[in-house]
Each structure stands twice: as structure tokens, then as C-alpha cells.
Design an enzyme around this catalytic site. Structure first.
Site, PDB file in Angstrom:
ATOM      1  CE1 TYR A   1      -3.281  -2.750  -0.088  1.00  0.00           C
ATOM      2  CE2 TYR A   1      -4.222  -1.847   1.908  1.00  0.00           C
ATOM      3  CZ  TYR A   1      -4.280  -2.740   0.866  1.00  0.00           C
ATOM      4  OH  TYR A   1      -5.340  -3.611   0.788  1.00  0.00           O
TER       5      TYR A   1
ATOM      6  CE  LYS B   1       0.907 -17.419   0.412  1.00  0.00           C
ATOM      7  NZ  LYS B   1      -0.043 -18.524   0.633  1.00  0.00           N
TER       8      LYS B   1
ATOM      9  CG  ASP C   1      -2.799 -19.492   2.558  1.00  0.00           C
ATOM     10  OD1 ASP C   1      -2.003 -19.147   3.455  1.00  0.00           O
ATOM     11  OD2 ASP C   1      -2.492 -20.316   1.689  1.00  0.00           O
TER      12      ASP C   1
ATOM     13  CG  ASP D   1      -7.570  -3.080   3.693  1.00  0.00           C
ATOM     14  OD1 ASP D   1      -8.523  -2.712   4.391  1.00  0.00           O
ATOM     15  OD2 ASP D   1      -7.478  -2.839   2.473  1.00  0.00           O
TER      16      ASP D   1
END
Ligand code: ATP
Length: 338
Positions: free
Chosen positions: A123, A175, A209, A233
Site C-alpha cells: 500500500y 506469507k 490463507d 486490511d
């Protein structure tokens, strides 16, 4: 002691829900001296910049703000005024607590806090098109930025938050199995910070995930979640969904020099001016603000009163299936204040 707090009532339903919240705080005896400031469409209407220097100066001075939702009119040069405020004041920690307040939803007894890094990751907006064979937009590229400094301060913030509120566990979501450099660094720094809290706060890490699935299957295994900007987010909205959506959830953006407390919903232009908006999210944001300025007792009393009104399904606004007006909901909370 009286706290000085900047108030930005905001756009759309902002002024109505701010009025309701101010009345409840006043009735609860919160000692606040408000410094009213403008931003967003309300500022533009009065011929000011969308984010006036005076508003920023006020927050720098008081170091605390309560903010209603802001709209960012197109053509003002801002992607989002709320995001610009976070960047100007380096509010690096976004805190989104989600607790079950209304029975009969999909899940009972949810109590999860998502702490999201607010300044780095994808972002940061470092992106561009790559032209090929006459096509200006043949490809696009975004850069994910993770720094040791940014990772360390957000994970430390999460542990300090957990310690201060006697929470048992911090889960770091990442991740690192795929994004070995950026997410790998976030995880590595997070593990290092966690060592300093061993024996005081539990620590675990989960791949994003798997964490997203586990939040739906067994949300009770989470307590405080800390993660980078984009995952935060997404997961903070997922967690809000577990307790019935964005209408009941407060948020805070916290930095070294200032903190802004806000409702996470938008300006709700479809119901603005009708006096039927639900002020709960902004009221709970005001409670987080009171905690922040050291008035935990008043915050606790207001939370308890609001929870009683919601659980009794008394004076609910139309978004929650009731017929009460914003002011009537506020009146009901004020009657329940002990
Ligand atoms: P924005 O562009 O400011 O994000 P939006 O309409 O896209 O506005 P929201 O303002 O979050 O997004 O509104 C989504 C829906 O939820 C709308 O139907 C709105 O009326 C409703 N809503 C949002 N906040 C509230 C609230 N506090 N009370 C009642 N309804 C709400």
C-alpha cells in the site's frame, strides 16, 4: 484532569453520529475539551483545503482526535483523506477490536483485536505500468516494502497492547512461505521481538490463507493478531464480519506523536441527514479514545451501557432491525449509564 481532543465530525452521517456521541460522553461525565476542526467535504464547502493545515496542527497539539467518516471528493488530489492523515502523522498502528455485542449472530463470544501495519507493504503505492509494443499498459508492477524498523515497531506495539490489556496471545500473520524476502523479513523480525515477551504473552505465527480459514472455522483460537498492511486490511474486515459487520466496529490509528479514533464505516450518503444512523461504532471509538487518555473508568461505563442497550434489543436503529432514531439510541445508552 480534562483532556484536550480534536473533533472532526466528518461528512454524511458524521455530524449526526458525532452529536449523539458527544451527548453520551457528556452524560457519562467524561472531561474533554473539544477542539472542533474540519476536513473532507465539510472543509471544501467552507472554501478550505480538504485537509486544512489548521486541522493537522490541532491534532499535533492535542495528540488525540475523534473523527467521523470523511468523503474524499474527486479532483482534490487525495486518494483518501483518512489515509493522508495517517501518513502525515505517521500513525503506523491500525487497531481494530471486534467483540460480539449482539446475540443471535453467526458466532457468539468473539473477542479478537487485529493490529495492522499502516505505513508499509504494497500500500505504499509504488506502482507503474510497463509499456510494450505500443501498448502503454501491457503490464503493471507494484512494490512491497517491508523494513526492519516498520516490522519491529508494529510487532512490539502488538505485544505491548496485549500486555497492557492482559491478553494471552499474539498471532503474527504472514506469507513468508512464498514472499520469502518481504514477508520472510516481517516474520524473522517478529520472532525476534517475540523472544523479549516469552513467558508473558504467548506467540504463534500463521500463514495468511490458513489464518483466514481458521478465523471462520474456529475464531476463538485468536486473541491479538498482528500483520502487515494489506493482509491487515482484509483480515480486519473479515474479523468485523464475525461480529455482524462494520456498523458496530471502532478503529484507532496510533503513532508516537498522535492517535486518531474513528468508526470504520463510511459516510453512508443514502441515510445522511435522516437522523437514523447508528452511532455505536463512533461511540466505541470514543471509548477507545477515553482509554487512551487514561479515563478507563468512564470508557468502561459507556461500553457496558451500550452493550446492555444492544443486548436488550432496546432502541435499535434501522440497520440493526429496529425503529429508533440516532438520538433515541443515545438516550437509551444515557439512561443505562451507572
Ligand atoms: P463511503 O463512500 O463513505 O465509504 P459507502 O456508502 O460506500 O460510503 P458506507 O458508508 O460504509 O459505505 O455504507 C455502506 C452501507 O452501510 C450503506 O447502506 C449505509 O447506509 C450503511 N451504513 C454505514 N454506516 C452506517 C451507520 N453508522 N448506521 C447505519 N447504517 C450505516
Amino acid at each position: 484532569m480534562t483532556a484536550r481532543v480534536t473533533l472532526i465530525p466528518g461528512d454524511g452521517i458524521g455530524p449526526e453520529i458525532s452529536d449523539a456521541v458527544l451527548r453520551v460522553l457528556d452524560a457519562a461525565g467524561a472531561r474533554i475539551e473539544w477542539d472542533r476542526q474540519l476536513a473532507g467535504a465539510a472543509a471544501i464547502e467552507r472554501g478550505l483545503e480538504p485537509l486544512p493545515a489548521e486541522t493537522l496542527e490541532s491534532i499535533r497539539r492535542t495528540r488525540v482526535a475523534l473523527k467521523g467518516p470523511l468523503s474524499t471528493p474527486v479532483g482534490t488530489g487525495f486518494r483518501s483523506i483518512t489515509v493522508a492523515l495517517r501518513q502525515e502523522l505517521d500513525l503506523y498502528a491500525n487497531v481494530r477490536p471486534a467483540r460480539t455485542l449482539l446475540d443471535g449472530g453467526r458466532y457468539e463470544d468473539i473477542d479478537i483485536v487485529v493490529i495492522r501495519e499502516n505505513t508499509e507493504g504494497l500500500y505504499v503505492g509504488v506502482e507503474h505500468y510497463i509499456g510494450m509494443e505500443g501498448d502503454r499498459k501491457a503490464a503493471a508492477e507494484s512494490v512491497m516494502i517491508v523494513t526492519k524498523f516498520g516490522a519491529e515497531r508494529i510487532v512490539r506495539f502488538a505485544f505491548e497492547y496485549a500486555l497492557a490489556r492482559a491478553r494471552r496471545k499474539v498471532t503474527l500473520v504472514h506469507k513468508a512461505n512464498i514472499l520469502k524476502y518481504t514477508q520472510g523479513l516481517f516474520l524473522e523480525v517478529g520472532r525476534e521481538v517475540a523472544r523479549a515477551y516469552e513467558g508473558r504473552v504467548e506467540f504463534e505465527d500463521r500463514i495468511v490463507d490458513a489464518a483466514a480459514m481458521q478465523l471462520v472455522l474456529d475464531p476463538w483460537c485468536f486473541d491479538v493478531v498482528v500483520t502487515e498492511n494489506m493482509f491487515g486490511d482484509i483480515l480486519s474486515d473479515e474479523v468485523s464480519g464475525l461480529v455482524g459487520g462494520l456498523g458496530l466496529v471502532p478503529g484507532a490509528n496510533i503513532g508516537e506523536g498522535a492517535a486518531i479514533f474513528e468508526a470504520v464505516h463510511g459516510t453512508a450518503p443514502d441515510i445522511a441527514g435522516k437522523g437514523i444512523a447508528n452511532p455505536t461504532a463512533l461511540l466505541l471509538a470514543a471509548c477507545m479514545m477515553l482509554d487512551h487518555v487514561g479515563d478507563r473508568a468512564t470508557a468502561g461505563r459507556i461500553r457496558k451501557a451500550a452493550e446492555q442497550v444492544l443486548r436488550a434489543r432496546e432502541s435499535l436503529t434501522p440497520d440493526l432491525g429496529g425503529r429508533a432514531r440516532t438520538a433515541e439510541f443515545a438516550d437509551a445508552v444515557m439512561r443505562r449509564l451507572a
